[in-house]
Design a protein around this motif. Structure first.
Motif, short mmCIF file in Angstrom:
data_model
loop_
_atom_site.label_atom_id
_atom_site.label_comp_id
_atom_site.label_asym_id
_atom_site.label_seq_id
_atom_site.Cartn_x
_atom_site.Cartn_y
_atom_site.Cartn_z
N MET A 1 -5.19 -29.43 48.55
CA MET A 1 -4.91 -29.97 47.50
C MET A 1 -7.35 -29.56 47.05
O MET A 1 -7.87 -29.86 48.44
N SER A 2 -7.43 -29.52 45.74
CA SER A 2 -8.49 -29.11 45.95
C SER A 2 -9.62 -30.08 45.69
O SER A 2 -9.11 -31.14 45.81
N ILE A 3 -10.17 -29.39 45.36
CA ILE A 3 -12.17 -31.39 46.47
C ILE A 3 -12.37 -31.75 44.77
O ILE A 3 -12.36 -32.50 44.81
N HIS A 4 -12.00 -30.89 43.66
CA HIS A 4 -11.92 -32.14 41.92
C HIS A 4 -10.48 -32.90 42.25
O HIS A 4 -10.80 -33.91 41.88
N ALA A 5 -9.42 -32.42 42.81
CA ALA A 5 -8.13 -32.90 42.89
C ALA A 5 -8.47 -34.62 43.22
O ALA A 5 -8.21 -35.22 43.75
N ASP A 6 -9.20 -34.23 45.15
CA ASP A 6 -9.75 -34.93 46.11
C ASP A 6 -10.91 -35.94 45.29
O ASP A 6 -10.27 -36.89 46.01
#
Length: 203
Positions: free
Chosen positions: A1-6
């Motif tokens: 999972m990307s940081i933005h998604a997290d």
């Protein structure tokens, strides 16, 4: 999972736990947060800004004086401008403030409900999400030499082709360096990347 998604996953859970609004200031440095999110009613946000309450807000004062979590009803700090009383006029009847991180990079977040106090279990869940957000948005201590060179060229006003030529690399390689720097600093644009790099004193 990307940081933005997290980040978005954490914010969605916090929105569920605090249905009437929140304000989150992540890694407050030099009086301003690295990132901030807020879902308070627009009328309250406008009133808060107009009255310059941030300079006198007991929730922020508490956040800098302590780590942990506290319901607003449990605050012992003075509120000479009755900011919490004013908040209730806008439906922010019950509140919670959570604070974590070193004083040089403190995260302070406040949450509201209009119907009841936050339960102990909700406070634990909110505190967990805030600590998670604090950890995943930790500003980097450094950038790579290649990232710094690319950002410096763009900051100096060079266009992509000129910057690539100056560095002796292809334009696609330059763009890759800019993109990696943007992701590392969690910025949306190259201009924002340069601004954050300067704020973090990485450029």
């Amino acid at each position: 999972m990307s940081i933005h998604a997290d980040i978005n996953k954490c914010l969605a859970e916090l929105g569920r736990l605090a249905p009437d609004g929140y304000f989150i200031g992540l890694h407050i440095r030099f009086a301003a947060p690295v990132m901030q999110f807020q879902t308070y009613p627009e009328a309250w946000s406008d009133h808060y800004t107009r009255e310059a309450y941030a300079l006198r807000d007991p929730t922020i004062a508490w956040g800098f004086s302590a780590e942990g979590a506290s319901r607003w009803s449990e605050f012992t700090l003075p509120d000479p401008f009755n900011i919490l009383g004013e908040a209730r006029k806008f439906g922010l009847n019950y509140g919670l403030t959570v604070s974590c991180g070193p004083i040089s990079s403190r995260t302070i977040a406040s949450f509201t409900r209009r119907d009841r106090e936050f339960t102990d279990d909700e406070i634990v869940a909110i505190s967990h999400q805030i600590r998670r957000l604090h950890d995943i948005t930790q500003p980097p201590e450094s950038l790579t030499k290649a990232q710094i060179e690319a950002l410096r060229c763009i900051a100096a006003g060079d266009r992509h082709a000129a910057a690539a030529a100056k560095l002796g690399i292809s334009e696609s390689a330059l763009k890759a360096r800019l993109l990696s720097a943007r992701e590392r600093l969690m910025a949306r644009t190259t201009a924002e990347t340069i601004q954050r790099a300067k704020e973090y004193r990485l450029l």
